[in-house]
Write an enzyme that holds these catalytic residues in place. Structure first.
Site, PDB file in Angstrom:
ATOM      1  N   CYS A 147       0.872  -1.173   0.000  1.00  0.00           N
ATOM      2  CA  CYS A 147       0.000   0.000   0.000  1.00  0.00           C
ATOM      3  C   CYS A 147       0.908   1.222   0.000  1.00  0.00           C
ATOM      4  CB  CYS A 147      -0.906  -0.002   1.226  1.00  0.00           C
ATOM      5  SG  CYS A 147      -2.236   1.231   1.117  1.00  0.00           S
ATOM      6  N   LYS A 204     -12.322  -4.754   2.492  1.00  0.00           N
ATOM      7  CA  LYS A 204     -11.741  -3.961   3.581  1.00  0.00           C
ATOM      8  C   LYS A 204     -12.620  -2.740   3.802  1.00  0.00           C
ATOM      9  CE  LYS A 204      -7.583  -1.399   4.850  1.00  0.00           C
ATOM     10  NZ  LYS A 204      -6.173  -1.120   4.507  1.00  0.00           N
ATOM     11  N   LYS A 223     -11.604  -7.622   6.440  1.00  0.00           N
ATOM     12  CA  LYS A 223     -10.922  -6.786   7.421  1.00  0.00           C
ATOM     13  C   LYS A 223     -11.800  -5.604   7.790  1.00  0.00           C
ATOM     14  CE  LYS A 223      -6.911  -3.864   7.781  1.00  0.00           C
ATOM     15  NZ  LYS A 223      -5.739  -3.340   7.135  1.00  0.00           N
ATOM     16  N   GLU A 237     -17.043  -7.050  -4.491  1.00  0.00           N
ATOM     17  CA  GLU A 237     -15.589  -6.851  -4.344  1.00  0.00           C
ATOM     18  C   GLU A 237     -14.842  -8.181  -4.461  1.00  0.00           C
ATOM     19  OE1 GLU A 237     -13.565  -4.482  -4.260  1.00  0.00           O
ATOM     20  OE2 GLU A 237     -14.656  -2.663  -3.771  1.00  0.00           O
ATOM     21  N   ARG A 282      -2.542   3.167  12.955  1.00  0.00           N
ATOM     22  CA  ARG A 282      -2.036   4.394  12.336  1.00  0.00           C
ATOM     23  C   ARG A 282      -0.947   5.031  13.195  1.00  0.00           C
ATOM     24  NH1 ARG A 282      -7.740   6.183   9.389  1.00  0.00           N
ATOM     25  NH2 ARG A 282      -7.782   4.288   8.115  1.00  0.00           N
ATOM     26  N   SER A 287      -5.920  -3.774  14.624  1.00  0.00           N
ATOM     27  CA  SER A 287      -5.294  -3.165  15.802  1.00  0.00           C
ATOM     28  C   SER A 287      -6.303  -2.767  16.884  1.00  0.00           C
ATOM     29  CB  SER A 287      -4.473  -1.951  15.357  1.00  0.00           C
ATOM     30  OG  SER A 287      -5.283  -1.031  14.642  1.00  0.00           O
TER      31      SER A 287
HETATM   32  C1  PBG Z   1      -2.757   0.204   5.032  1.00  0.00           C
HETATM   33  C2  PBG Z   1      -3.292  -0.660   6.118  1.00  0.00           C
HETATM   34  C3  PBG Z   1      -4.056  -0.305   7.248  1.00  0.00           C
HETATM   35  C4  PBG Z   1      -4.182  -1.464   8.013  1.00  0.00           C
HETATM   36  C5  PBG Z   1      -3.508  -2.474   7.339  1.00  0.00           C
HETATM   37  N1  PBG Z   1      -2.990  -1.972   6.159  1.00  0.00           N
HETATM   38  C6  PBG Z   1      -4.570   1.007   7.667  1.00  0.00           C
HETATM   39  C7  PBG Z   1      -5.642   1.673   6.908  1.00  0.00           C
HETATM   40  O1  PBG Z   1      -6.167   1.180   5.932  1.00  0.00           O
HETATM   41  O2  PBG Z   1      -5.973   2.796   7.311  1.00  0.00           O
HETATM   42  C8  PBG Z   1      -4.865  -1.569   9.350  1.00  0.00           C
HETATM   43  C9  PBG Z   1      -4.451  -2.736  10.187  1.00  0.00           C
HETATM   44  C10 PBG Z   1      -4.838  -2.663  11.623  1.00  0.00           C
HETATM   45  O3  PBG Z   1      -5.591  -1.780  12.070  1.00  0.00           O
HETATM   46  O4  PBG Z   1      -4.378  -3.540  12.362  1.00  0.00           O
HETATM   47  N2  PBG Z   1      -3.598   0.413   3.977  1.00  0.00           N
END
Ligand code: PBG
Length: 339
Positions: A124, A208, A261, A246, A218, A288
């Protein structure tokens, strides 16, 4: 007075009478092999920066990441998922596809130290860009019809292809694009194939959601958007049918794994995706915020961490996940090995 009740001959409690019986009839069993352990890699040496919003998780330099990866591997965890925090950020995130990028270095070091441990790399832009968005932004020059700051789709796809090739060259075993950019699976597939990496699987973050549960991540990955949000590319938490659309696109584009996710607040989506696409392995990302809320409540003595953690992860597997990405992976694997 004891009353004989002739209707109560069927008693489900009989199978719960002893631990041995309960174990015998248990339908869902967690094993360390179910897990992928996420890690945050920073530049430097001997670094272990605690992440205050994720107790127990640290930002690691390449050397300490190798130590953690060994620990996970020795507990029976088959894979780690790498996120990189670059030395410098810029509008397109050049370190993301640099040979000496932090994920590239960590991938090479982990594969050299533990060749049998699978390295999955998150693909990403948000950790690498100075604006914190998951793509190239519209400046207004090229697309006056789109808002300033809009995440451009096809321009971003080109970068995702370059990042994937660079991770593959470093030795990644699985490429995991997480940006919810339309067409990301097919463009990464053709980028990889064009460089001879036809054998590398893509684990697509197919479904997602634009979730508040990513808050602590973050901090960990320093990837918060500097303005706005991710709602023009990540999904609306209110939608379920759209998850099928999707997933269908990613299946058609050649994804080798699907992912949902977050996991815990989306068990219905996990179940629905597994029912619709039983033929593809399904990953679920226990994100997280879902980790940290258990850490916070158990620190206050409001929940028992081990009980609720095993319960939530069992629920994610019971719902239909084949693979679980979790910050609790190392804890769980050591609990499971105790038994
Ligand atoms: C990056 C990404 C994110 C997460 C995984 N890859 C953050 C987002 O999309 O803002 C979140 C993972 C987590 O909260 O454990 N695109």
């Amino acid at each position: 007075m004891y009353m004989m009740n002739h209707h109560l001959k069927i008693r489900p409690r009989r199978l719960r009478h002893t631990p041995q019986l309960r174990r015998m009839v248990q339908e869902t069993t967690l094993t360390p092999a179910d897990f992928i352990y996420p890690m945050f890699i920073v530049h430097g040496e001997s670094v272990r920066n605690p992440i205050s919003s994720m107790p127990g998780i640290e930002q690691l330099s390449v050397d300490t990441a190798v130590d953690e990866a060994k620990k996970a591997f020795d507990l029976g965890i088959p894979a780690v998922l790498l996120f990189g925090i670059p030395a410098e950020k810029d509008p397109i995130g050049v370190e993301n596809f640099a040979d000496e990028g932090i994920v590239q270095q960590a991938t090479r070091a982990i594969k050299a130290a533990i060749p049998e441990l699978l390295v999955v790399t998150d693909v990403c832009l948000c950790e690498y860009t100075d604006h914190g968005h998951c793509g190239i932004l519209n400046t207004g020059e090229h697309y006056p019809m789109l808002p300033e700051g809009y995440v451009l789709n096809d321009e971003t796809l080109d970068i995702l292809g370059q990042v994937s090739i660079s991770h593959a060259k470093a030795g990644a075993d699985i490429i995991a694009p997480s940006g919810m950019i339309d067409g990301m699976v097919s463009s990464i597939r053709s980028a990889l194939d064009g460089e001879g990496f036809t054998h590398l699987p893509i684990m697509s973050y197919a479904v997602k959601y634009a979730s508040g549960f990513y808050g602590p991540f973050r901090d960990a990955a320093d990837g918060a958007p500097k303005f706005g949000d991710r709602k023009t590319h990540q999904m609306d938490p209110a939608n379920s049918n759209e998850a099928i659309r999707e997933a269908a696109l990613d299946v058609a584009e050649g994804a080798d794994f699907l992912m949902v996710k977050p996991a815990l607040a989306y068990l219905d989506i996990i179940h629905r995706l597994k029912t619709t696409y039983p033929e593809l392995p399904l990953a679920a990302y226990n994100v997280s915020g879902e980790y940290s809320m258990i850490k916070a409540a158990s620190a206050k003595g409001w929940l028992d961490e081990k009980t609720v953690t095993l319960e939530k992860l069992t629920s994610i597997k019971r719902a239909g996940a084949d693979v679980i990405i979790s910050y609790h992976a190392v804890d769980v694997a050591s609990w499971l090995n105790e038994k």
